[in-house]
Design a protein around this motif. Structure first.
Motif: not given
Ligand code: SF4
Ligand code: SF4
Length: 314
Positions: A131-159
């Motif tokens: 990630x550091x070399x390429x400017x990459x990172x985490x993408x959350x996809x699905x499904x619709x990732x915002x259906x598991x809203x709390x999990x997705x938001x907390x995962x983003x926050x923790x990341x």
């Protein structure tokens, strides 16, 4: 929201080294659950929120040679039939997954597992150097990732707390408050706008699109510096016309943080319908590649006339 990394979510795949869903080299975390029913969905295993039994008869050794699933199933859902492989009666299956444990050929497997935020981040962080070399990172996809809203938001926050670049891929079909809360922890958002006609949405996707369009406008207004990549998958017979793509392109007018791309229809997900005992509704549909190329040219021309910052590629 708090910093609870013990929160669990239903994950059906984690794909490493992706270069298509956000900047740089990324790890894509696919979550289960989607309120949409796109007839062309390439991840049918993403639609239900719970774990599901998959049966790939091509891997099965055969009822006579093996037959372990028949003996293991307490519901009698697997039976020896006239064919070489056992027959699965999904009406009887209670998703206990005892058959998965005994199958020596991985012909039966599970789509979807519960993972904690910590579990997911451990997998994602293993590729931090890329990630550091390429400017990459985490993408959350699905499904619709915002259906598991709390999990997705907390995962983003923790990341973000761990300095991981974040993106989600969303249909936009959610409450504005959920989208807004997620956007606060995002470096990029990939937003699917399949067409602007709500009747067509209902016919092909089984949900209306008013909330999707309204959320998109709110997102652009509330987060003017957040890079937004709008995507339209081009599906023959549904939205493969100039009118549709021009309609979406015109909606992007004036939003300087938005880019737009068309995605070609493909049927790579078709075998997974068979593993789930589901029907692939688009039959032998094929993409007209000349038409797709023309639509791309139409979009390019339309965007060149809009704000100079609105681009047709990421
Ligand atoms: S998941 Fe359980 S109930 Fe379903 S077929 Fe397998 S063993 Fe039978
Ligand atoms: S346990 Fe697996 S390999 Fe054996 S018969 Fe059942 S599905 Fe086929």
């Amino acid at each position: 929201m708090g910093a609870d990394t013990q929160k669990y979510g239903q994950v059906f795949n984690i794909q490493k080294f992706s270069v298509h869903d956000g900047p740089g080299i990324r790890t894509i975390v696919f979550l289960k659950g989607c309120p949409l029913r796109c007839k062309w969905c390439s991840n049918p295993e993403s639609q239900q929120c719970h774990s599901e039994l998959a049966y790939n008869v091509n891997k099965c050794i055969g009822a006579a040679e093996c037959g372990r699933c028949i003996k293991a199933c307490p519901q009698g859902a697997f039976k020896a039939g006239t064919a070489v492989n056992p027959v699965l009666d999904r009406q009887l299956c209670k998703q206990c997954f005892k058959c998965v444990k005994v199958c020596p050929a991985a012909a039966v497997s599970i789509f979807g597992n519960l993972m904690s935020i910590n579990d997911v981040l451990q997998v994602v962080e293993a590729d931090q150097a890329f990630y550091s070399r390429s400017g990459g990172g985490l993408t959350i996809s699905g499904g619709e990732p915002l259906l598991q809203a709390e999990f997705t938001i907390r995962l983003l926050e923790a990341a973000k707390r761990r300095r991981i670049n974040t993106a989600i891929e969303t249909s936009g079909f959610t409450d504005w408050s959920v989208l807004e809360a997620a956007a606060k922890h995002l470096d990029t958002i990939i937003y699917d706008l399949k067409c602007l006609d709500s009747k067509l949405y209902k016919q092909w996707i089984e949900v209306p699109n008013e909330v999707i369009v309204s959320n998109f406008k709110k997102l652009c207004a509330a987060f003017p510096k957040l890079p937004i990549l709008v995507r339209t998958p081009i599906i023959p017979g549904f939205n493969d016309s100039k009118e549709v793509v021009l309609g979406v392109a015109n909606l992007l007018k004036g939003f300087t943080n938005v880019k737009y791309e068309l995605l070609p229809y493909h049927r790579l997900g078709q075998p997974k319908y068979e593993y789930l005992g589901a029907e692939y509704l688009l039959g032998e549909t094929k993409l007209d590649e000349d038409n797709f190329n023309q639509l791309q040219a139409v979009v390019k021309e339309a965007l060149s006339k809009l704000a100079p910052q609105t681009k047709d590629e990421f």
